[in-house]
Design an enzyme around this catalytic site. Sequence first.
Site, PDB file in Angstrom:
ATOM      1  N   CYS A   1      54.678  42.679  30.942  1.00 60.22           N
ATOM      2  CA  CYS A   1      53.734  42.392  29.867  1.00 60.22           C
ATOM      3  C   CYS A   1      54.467  41.515  28.844  1.00 60.22           C
ATOM      4  CB  CYS A   1      53.294  43.711  29.226  1.00 60.22           C
ATOM      5  SG  CYS A   1      52.341  43.508  27.725  1.00 60.22           S
TER       6      CYS A   1
ATOM      7  N   CYS B   1      51.355  35.222  29.594  1.00 65.22           N
ATOM      8  CA  CYS B   1      50.749  36.552  29.732  1.00 65.22           C
ATOM      9  C   CYS B   1      50.615  36.806  31.230  1.00 65.22           C
ATOM     10  CB  CYS B   1      49.377  36.571  29.062  1.00 65.22           C
ATOM     11  SG  CYS B   1      48.363  38.018  29.478  1.00 65.22           S
TER      12      CYS B   1
ATOM     13  N   HIS C   1      48.598  38.450  32.912  1.00 62.65           N
ATOM     14  CA  HIS C   1      47.246  38.407  33.490  1.00 62.65           C
ATOM     15  C   HIS C   1      46.901  37.008  34.025  1.00 62.65           C
ATOM     16  CE1 HIS C   1      46.494  42.268  31.485  1.00 62.65           C
ATOM     17  NE2 HIS C   1      45.320  42.329  32.079  1.00 62.65           N
TER      18      HIS C   1
ATOM     19  N   ASP D   1      52.324  47.335  32.410  1.00 66.42           N
ATOM     20  CA  ASP D   1      51.500  46.351  31.684  1.00 66.42           C
ATOM     21  C   ASP D   1      50.366  47.132  31.030  1.00 66.42           C
ATOM     22  OD1 ASP D   1      50.442  43.802  30.912  1.00 66.42           O
ATOM     23  OD2 ASP D   1      48.984  43.945  32.516  1.00 66.42           O
ATOM     24  N   SER D   2      49.532  46.390  30.291  1.00 67.14           N
ATOM     25  CA  SER D   2      48.357  47.050  29.717  1.00 67.14           C
ATOM     26  C   SER D   2      47.297  47.301  30.801  1.00 67.14           C
ATOM     27  CB  SER D   2      47.759  46.167  28.616  1.00 67.14           C
ATOM     28  OG  SER D   2      47.371  44.915  29.159  1.00 67.14           O
TER      29      SER D   2
ATOM     30  N   GLU E   1      40.107  41.401  33.128  1.00 67.51           N
ATOM     31  CA  GLU E   1      39.924  42.840  33.366  1.00 67.51           C
ATOM     32  C   GLU E   1      38.492  43.148  33.821  1.00 67.51           C
ATOM     33  OE1 GLU E   1      41.993  45.510  33.333  1.00 67.51           O
ATOM     34  OE2 GLU E   1      43.795  44.376  32.840  1.00 67.51           O
TER      35      GLU E   1
HETATM   36  N1  GLU Z   1      49.567  41.258  30.491  1.00 68.01           N
HETATM   37  C1  GLU Z   1      49.531  40.994  29.102  1.00 68.01           C
HETATM   38  C2  GLU Z   1      48.985  42.072  28.218  1.00 68.01           C
HETATM   39  C3  GLU Z   1      47.785  41.477  27.639  1.00 68.01           C
HETATM   40  C4  GLU Z   1      46.879  42.332  26.812  1.00 68.01           C
HETATM   41  O1  GLU Z   1      46.664  43.502  27.116  1.00 68.01           O
HETATM   42  O2  GLU Z   1      46.370  41.742  25.857  1.00 68.01           O
HETATM   43  C5  GLU Z   1      50.737  40.239  28.620  1.00 68.01           C
HETATM   44  O3  GLU Z   1      51.527  39.814  29.441  1.00 68.01           O
HETATM   45  O4  GLU Z   1      50.869  39.973  27.465  1.00 68.01           O
END
Ligand code: GLU
Length: 290
Positions: free
Chosen positions: A91, A200, A202, A28-29, A168
């Site tokens: 992600c 997402c 997150h 993931d990011s 974050e």
């Molecule tokens: N976990 C994120 C990445 C979000 C991001 O870095 O903007 C996703 O599922 O899209």
Amino acid sequence: MFSSSIFEGNLYHLSEKEPQRAPIGVFDSGVGGLTVLRQVYEQLPNESIIYFGDTARLPYGIRSQEEIIQFTREIIFWMESQGVKMVIMACSTSSALALQTVRSEFKVPILGLILPGAVSAVKAGKRIGVIATPATAKSNAYKLAIQEINSNAQVWQVGCPEFVPLIEQNRIDDPYTKEVALSYLEPLLEKDIDTLVYGCTHYPHLATLLRSLLGESVKLVDPGKSVVEACNQELELLGLKNTFPPVPTRFAVSGSSQQFAQSSVQWLGCTPMVESVNLEHLNSNHFRLC
Ligand SMILES: N[C@@H](CCC(=O)O)C(=O)O
């Protein structure tokens, strides 16, 4: 045995003696993929994992498709070099914008969140809200996938640019986060949705807050849970399930390892050892040749 795999024609020819023992790559990011990792621990307790967070380049959700494809390539290239037997894109932004392109560029099987998430959403309801990063919402990936499975399903998507930075920065209990969440959910509540998809990875970190704003009647769909179920099936089909004791998860990030260790402790329940990995040297040259 391989013929019913979704990776038909793109099989990972494993040469090692015990390919089952190889780790699964999860990326993931940032800390979003930890919600998927939690599912891996629950559903696939025997598997060893390499987790990568591209923290130096987050958030992905405001990046261009070209950037997301390039970052995704670099990560999977690195993961392949570490000997993973399968990759889970934890992600949604990468799954929406890069999966189709990179799947044909690598031998390792790669799983994305969109299709498994859409299948679960369609099972859950007919008036479906999707909260996602701006890039994922703009791509329409979840909407298209859901309506391909059930053309009668109604889908409304909301891009939520502030969520990832707030999560974050660990501002989950900040009153401001509640205000922002309400403004994102309001248009969906007006549509009387029966289901909300975490578009997402997150966002399951906000589960308590979102549940309090949505009430009990709206079903929450976590594509992270669904992709791990799909992963389980693929491992079975490919004969790659680990039957040996797993090794501890290896954590790596492109940014500060200390910062990631600190921010992930609340989700993992322990302080992880985190490596810093520089993906820069893998840059364009290799991929221009592909
Ligand atoms: N976990 C994120 C990445 C979000 C991001 O870095 O903007 C996703 O599922 O899209």
